[in-house]
Design an enzyme around this catalytic site. Sequence first.
Site, PDB file in Angstrom:
ATOM      1  N   HIS A 118       4.671  36.610  12.531  1.00 30.78           N
ATOM      2  CA  HIS A 118       5.731  37.603  13.077  1.00 30.78           C
ATOM      3  C   HIS A 118       6.375  37.019  14.248  1.00 30.78           C
ATOM      4  CE1 HIS A 118       4.097  40.252  10.078  1.00 30.78           C
ATOM      5  NE2 HIS A 118       2.991  40.573  10.813  1.00 30.78           N
ATOM      6  N   LEU A 139      29.776  40.133  14.247  1.00 24.83           N
ATOM      7  CA  LEU A 139      28.755  40.406  12.988  1.00 24.83           C
ATOM      8  C   LEU A 139      28.168  41.692  13.459  1.00 24.83           C
ATOM      9  CD1 LEU A 139      26.916  39.305  10.583  1.00 24.83           C
ATOM     10  CD2 LEU A 139      25.300  38.903  12.637  1.00 24.83           C
ATOM     11  N   ASP A 163       9.988  38.052   4.089  1.00 20.98           N
ATOM     12  CA  ASP A 163       8.851  37.990   3.777  1.00 20.98           C
ATOM     13  C   ASP A 163       8.077  36.856   3.912  1.00 20.98           C
ATOM     14  OD1 ASP A 163       6.500  39.362   2.994  1.00 20.98           O
ATOM     15  OD2 ASP A 163       6.758  39.151   0.759  1.00 20.98           O
TER      16      ASP A 163
END
Length: 249
Positions: free
Chosen positions: A33, A127, A16
């Site tokens: 963004h 991962l 955020d």
Amino acid sequence: MDKIENIPRHIAIVMDGNGRWARAKRRPRFMGHKKGVDAVREIVRECGALKIECLTLFAFSSENWKRPEEEIKNLMGLFMLALDREAKSMARNNVQLQIIGDLSFFSEKLQKKIKQVEELTAHCNGLRLIVAANYGGRWDITETTKALAKKVASGEMDADLISEEDISAQLTTAGLPDPDLFIRTGGEVRISNFLIWQMAYAELYFTDVLWPDFDKDELHKAIRNYSSRQRRFGKTSEQVIADKAMTSN
Ligand code: IPE
Ligand code: IPE
Ligand code: MG
């Protein structure tokens, strides 16, 4: 990072603060963004280097459709671009990508791209990167409830025997360990309908750092903070210490 004990197996992050990052620099929200994608790249790489098993990133919530149309369009475009650009490097770095959320709301093109990248990285065993897109914790539980109800109706399952494990195994995160460490950047102290079932016993870490500024040093700080905590899961502190002594013998 110096060697630390108790590295989390699974980190879940609410990324955020992109909008505020851009606003502070008098730039359009979209720039925040875009910078956010750079932060994702750095954190994914670092989690791989630290041998974290799973990283779940909240990219777009089921509530984010309420945003202005222009911003949604920009976010979808960015998602598509990032998948396109990063696919090969994920495969090269042994990162397995999985997208969770209600993908039926996305364009055919984006759905196809998601499938393509998931297939391209399916064999990777480094991962596990899980991106939550059009995801909502309540949506996940609702879908699970429907699926289990159908199994009961068809006689495949006995309603009285439904266990917590059955619920976990039906969620979009089936097969993943529950998140150990939850991180939220951007200063808000809330969960925002993220992995509400799965995070029942996660350690929560909130930072004012805005997502585009969240770098590997910030990640190390969060992991260090996590590793200094004692996870008791209902036991007393003394019991946890005794258990640890037993297993290290
Ligand atoms: C998080 O940043 C990214 C998404 C929700 C897609 P925000 O866009 O919520 O940034 P702020 O909260 O407005 O700063
Ligand atoms: C939560 O961020 C979802 C993502 C990071 C994708 P928001 O910024 O949308 O959360 P709220 O609505 O302010 O809680
Ligand atoms: Mg926000």
